[in-house]
Design a protein around this motif. Structure first.
Motif, mmCIF file in Angstrom:
data_model
loop_
_atom_site.group_PDB
_atom_site.id
_atom_site.type_symbol
_atom_site.label_atom_id
_atom_site.label_comp_id
_atom_site.label_asym_id
_atom_site.label_seq_id
_atom_site.Cartn_x
_atom_site.Cartn_y
_atom_site.Cartn_z
ATOM 1 N N ALA A 197 0.649 -1.312 -0.235
ATOM 2 C CA ALA A 197 -0.028 0.147 0.067
ATOM 3 C C ALA A 197 1.135 1.199 0.048
ATOM 4 O O ALA A 197 0.482 2.298 -0.625
ATOM 5 C CB ALA A 197 -0.925 0.089 1.149
ATOM 6 N N ASP A 198 1.942 1.410 0.863
ATOM 7 C CA ASP A 198 2.748 2.429 0.793
ATOM 8 C C ASP A 198 3.490 2.649 -0.664
ATOM 9 O O ASP A 198 3.653 3.602 -0.988
ATOM 10 C CB ASP A 198 3.821 2.309 1.730
ATOM 11 C CG ASP A 198 3.544 2.071 3.240
ATOM 12 O OD1 ASP A 198 2.247 2.891 3.232
ATOM 13 O OD2 ASP A 198 3.960 1.708 3.945
ATOM 14 N N ARG B 142 1.030 4.189 -2.766
ATOM 15 C CA ARG B 142 0.732 5.669 -2.681
ATOM 16 C C ARG B 142 1.658 6.325 -3.141
ATOM 17 O O ARG B 142 1.889 7.554 -3.445
ATOM 18 C CB ARG B 142 0.820 5.821 -1.103
ATOM 19 C CG ARG B 142 -0.433 5.246 -0.444
ATOM 20 C CD ARG B 142 -0.876 5.871 1.025
ATOM 21 N NE ARG B 142 -1.883 4.953 1.502
ATOM 22 C CZ ARG B 142 -1.688 4.142 2.450
ATOM 23 N NH1 ARG B 142 -0.515 3.181 2.538
ATOM 24 N NH2 ARG B 142 -2.821 3.473 2.940
ATOM 25 N N GLY C 118 1.560 7.406 -6.451
ATOM 26 C CA GLY C 118 0.318 8.256 -6.774
ATOM 27 C C GLY C 118 -1.175 7.518 -6.641
ATOM 28 O O GLY C 118 -2.126 8.234 -6.862
ATOM 29 N N GLU C 119 -1.032 6.288 -6.393
ATOM 30 C CA GLU C 119 -2.200 5.600 -6.486
ATOM 31 C C GLU C 119 -2.770 5.701 -5.001
ATOM 32 O O GLU C 119 -2.301 6.033 -4.105
ATOM 33 C CB GLU C 119 -1.954 4.209 -6.931
ATOM 34 C CG GLU C 119 -1.454 3.710 -8.112
ATOM 35 C CD GLU C 119 -0.957 2.484 -8.432
ATOM 36 O OE1 GLU C 119 -1.145 1.741 -7.429
ATOM 37 O OE2 GLU C 119 -0.375 2.362 -9.267
ATOM 38 N N ARG C 120 -4.069 5.291 -5.143
ATOM 39 C CA ARG C 120 -4.994 5.203 -3.671
ATOM 40 C C ARG C 120 -5.517 3.942 -3.574
ATOM 41 O O ARG C 120 -6.683 3.611 -4.078
ATOM 42 C CB ARG C 120 -6.070 6.318 -3.903
ATOM 43 C CG ARG C 120 -6.755 6.466 -2.320
ATOM 44 C CD ARG C 120 -7.746 7.648 -2.304
ATOM 45 N NE ARG C 120 -8.375 7.821 -0.869
ATOM 46 C CZ ARG C 120 -9.193 8.550 -0.840
ATOM 47 N NH1 ARG C 120 -9.786 9.388 -1.894
ATOM 48 N NH2 ARG C 120 -9.712 8.725 0.404
ATOM 49 N N PRO C 121 -4.730 3.035 -2.688
ATOM 50 C CA PRO C 121 -5.253 1.653 -2.578
ATOM 51 C C PRO C 121 -6.353 1.766 -1.791
ATOM 52 O O PRO C 121 -6.700 2.494 -0.867
ATOM 53 C CB PRO C 121 -3.998 0.881 -1.854
ATOM 54 C CG PRO C 121 -3.421 2.188 -1.136
ATOM 55 C CD PRO C 121 -3.458 3.366 -2.109
ATOM 56 N N ARG C 122 -7.273 0.680 -1.975
ATOM 57 C CA ARG C 122 -8.656 0.588 -1.301
ATOM 58 C C ARG C 122 -8.934 -0.636 -0.855
ATOM 59 O O ARG C 122 -8.444 -1.764 -1.405
ATOM 60 C CB ARG C 122 -9.758 0.719 -1.952
ATOM 61 C CG ARG C 122 -9.851 2.187 -2.503
ATOM 62 C CD ARG C 122 -11.188 2.590 -3.562
ATOM 63 N NE ARG C 122 -11.377 4.107 -3.652
ATOM 64 C CZ ARG C 122 -12.451 4.680 -4.145
ATOM 65 N NH1 ARG C 122 -13.688 3.734 -4.644
ATOM 66 N NH2 ARG C 122 -12.686 5.732 -4.597
ATOM 67 N N ARG D 206 -9.714 7.012 5.790
ATOM 68 C CA ARG D 206 -10.431 7.370 4.420
ATOM 69 C C ARG D 206 -10.793 8.756 4.145
ATOM 70 O O ARG D 206 -10.564 9.234 3.027
ATOM 71 C CB ARG D 206 -11.695 6.406 4.245
ATOM 72 C CG ARG D 206 -12.416 6.714 2.797
ATOM 73 C CD ARG D 206 -13.373 5.375 2.829
ATOM 74 N NE ARG D 206 -13.785 5.659 1.507
ATOM 75 C CZ ARG D 206 -13.473 5.054 0.207
ATOM 76 N NH1 ARG D 206 -12.491 4.458 0.419
ATOM 77 N NH2 ARG D 206 -14.058 5.088 -0.894
ATOM 78 N N TYR D 207 -11.263 9.456 5.189
ATOM 79 C CA TYR D 207 -11.990 10.667 5.074
ATOM 80 C C TYR D 207 -11.250 12.058 5.753
ATOM 81 O O TYR D 207 -11.593 13.065 5.293
ATOM 82 C CB TYR D 207 -13.267 10.688 5.638
ATOM 83 C CG TYR D 207 -14.077 9.793 4.718
ATOM 84 C CD1 TYR D 207 -14.754 10.221 3.515
ATOM 85 C CD2 TYR D 207 -14.705 8.537 5.574
ATOM 86 C CE1 TYR D 207 -15.403 9.264 2.919
ATOM 87 C CE2 TYR D 207 -15.481 7.758 4.782
ATOM 88 C CZ TYR D 207 -15.955 7.909 3.555
ATOM 89 O OH TYR D 207 -16.721 7.073 2.793
ATOM 90 N N ARG E 102 -8.688 14.700 6.005
ATOM 91 C CA ARG E 102 -7.994 15.543 5.043
ATOM 92 C C ARG E 102 -6.610 15.861 5.559
ATOM 93 O O ARG E 102 -5.731 16.472 4.685
ATOM 94 C CB ARG E 102 -8.649 16.989 4.586
ATOM 95 C CG ARG E 102 -10.140 16.750 3.879
ATOM 96 C CD ARG E 102 -10.909 17.718 3.649
ATOM 97 N NE ARG E 102 -12.176 17.532 2.950
ATOM 98 C CZ ARG E 102 -13.176 18.360 2.457
ATOM 99 N NH1 ARG E 102 -12.807 19.574 2.657
ATOM 100 N NH2 ARG E 102 -14.085 18.074 1.970
ATOM 101 N N THR F 169 5.582 10.439 1.574
ATOM 102 C CA THR F 169 5.724 9.360 2.002
ATOM 103 C C THR F 169 5.765 9.175 3.504
ATOM 104 O O THR F 169 6.197 10.169 4.215
ATOM 105 C CB THR F 169 7.281 8.665 1.462
ATOM 106 O OG1 THR F 169 8.206 9.598 1.779
ATOM 107 C CG2 THR F 169 7.011 8.667 -0.142
#
Length: 442
Positions: free
Chosen positions: A159-160, A163, A166-170, A219-220, A222, A440
């Protein structure tokens, strides 16, 4: 005196900023889950007599005892055969998943439920190691025991890396598992199955709500501050639980040693002789006779056992002496497993002792195990061996020479070092090392 406040602040920062002893807690997780798993598998043919309806401690007696002491056990939610078989098999599955480190936070809770359900159903079944396992299964819930040597660690590393690209793993498995378990916990609470013991239901609900908060913040949120706050709380809880585990192990040895001192057989140096000649504790009569043939040896083992157990808690501040006594105690438990026929008691105690093992030794042990697995994989599947980067990511090692020729491992390492220093052409930028680029996570 002027150095005292900085030292205190540094200690507080260390406790809050990181989860200490990741390798030690991983060994504890592996040790106790493996101990419980092997016990369940060995006793699988006798499960009906131990915890099922065919045992001498039947369902009515267990229900009366639990009603008086308020212990938690899911086995008494139903007296049906299907419920017993399902819960026993689930306890096996939960042990395997915790051993592998898959969703360790959830599996540690389910592992505790399996241990408490079976042991509290028949409290008179055990050999001493069950008490240690009983306590440690509760303590494991509060630890972050999946930081290393687990499937969770591999998933977090991937997952790191995503990220950093530039991806956002779910994560879909975690929320689904959380929802199903929450629904089952709600049904059990509404059905009145949690009315006896208050601690375990409160712990289950607290962990369930904490998991929900963790997911929502991740997830939410900011800004990184809410997630950082949750990390600090989790680290403090983990370090506190690790301290309790260490104190529990010291308390076990201290009380055992001081109670032995009060016994006349331990005082005259003959205590070890008697259990070796009991039929129940003599799986190898010839070996027992050989060990008790020398009265001097029996006396030395008797006094040595008491001395090691009493002295161990006082040697924790001297690393060398502590490591020597730790090696002696682990050897003693290994001998008890073979000579007295108590393998699961010994495995539980060795797993508890693992919390004091040096980190450098555990890392070397993990590296040796990784090399052994890579060697087996290479010989069986004929695939190239692999090397591990400093961040834990595997780096394939290219083979040299033609098929059938021996591989020059020194040349392999040189090639990998060159690959690490140079960016592969046509593959885009390499993943930056943790802490080297903005965004990072260290």
């Amino acid at each position: 005196m002027n150095r005292f406040p900085p030292k205190v602040s540094g200690a507080v920062a260390r406790v809050a900023d990181s989860a200490l002893g990741p390798h030690q807690t991983a060994v504890i997780r592996i040790g106790f889950s493996a101990t419980w798993l092997l016990f369940l598998l060995r006793e699988f043919p006798h499960r009906q007599e131990l915890y099922g309806p065919d045992g001498p401690w039947d369902w009515d007696l267990a229900d009366q005892l639990v009603g008086s002491n308020g212990a938690f056990t899911a086995l008494l939610w139903s007296d049906g055969q299907g419920w017993f078989e399902a819960l026993y098999l689930l306890a096996v599955v939960w042990s395997v998943l915790l051993l592998l480190g898959w969703r360790t936070r959830t599996m540690s809770v389910l592992f505790m439920v399996g241990v408490l359900s079976l042991q509290n159903r028949s409290v008179f079944m055990g050999d001493g190691g069950d008490n240690v396992l009983h306590l440690m299964s509760v303590y494991l819930v509060f630890t972050r025991c999946g930081q290393v040597w687990s499937l969770d660690a591999r998933r977090a590393r991937r997952a790191d890396e995503a990220r950093a690209r530039g991806e956002r793993p779910r994560d879909r498995t975690g929320p689904a598992l959380w929802g199903v378990l929450g629904f089952l916990l709600l049904l059990a609470t509404l059905a009145g199955r949690m009315d006896g013991d208050r601690f375990v239901p409160a712990l289950l609900w607290a962990v369930w709500l904490a998991q929900a908060l963790w997911w929502l913040v991740g997830r939410y949120a900011r800004t990184p501050q809410p997630r950082g706050l949750l990390d600090v709380v989790a680290n403090i809880v983990h370090n506190g639980a690790l301290l309790v585990i260490m104190a529990e192990a010291c308390l076990i040895y201290a009380t055992a040693g001081w109670y032995k001192i009060q016994g006349s057989r331990w005082q005259d140096g003959t205590a070890v002789h008697y259990p070796l000649h009991l039929e129940y504790f003599s799986p190898w009569p010839a070996l027992s006779d050989l060990l008790t043939a020398s009265g001097t040896l029996v006396m030395l083992v008797t006094y040595g056992t008491v001395a090691v157990q009493v002295a161990f808690p006082f040697t924790l501040f001297n690393r060398r002496v502590k490591n020597v006594l730790l090696a002696l105690m682990i050897t003693e438990h290994a001998v008890i497993a073979v000579v007295l026929g108590l393998p699961f008691f010994s495995l539980a105690m060795i797993a508890a002792d693992a919390v004091f093992l040096p980190t450098s030794f555990l890392r070397r042990l993990g590296n040796a195990f990784g090399r052994a697995c890579a060697g087996v994989r290479t010989r069986t599947l004929r695939i190239p061996p692999s090397r591990t980067r400093a961040d834990g990511a595997p780096v394939p090692v290219p083979r040299t020479g033609s098929p059938g020729e021996p591989v020059d491992h020194v040349d392999q390492v040189d090639q990998v070092d060159r690959v690490d220093r140079e960016e592969p052409a046509g593959r885009g930028p390499t993943v930056p090392a943790p802490g080297k680029a903005p965004g990072t996570r260290p």
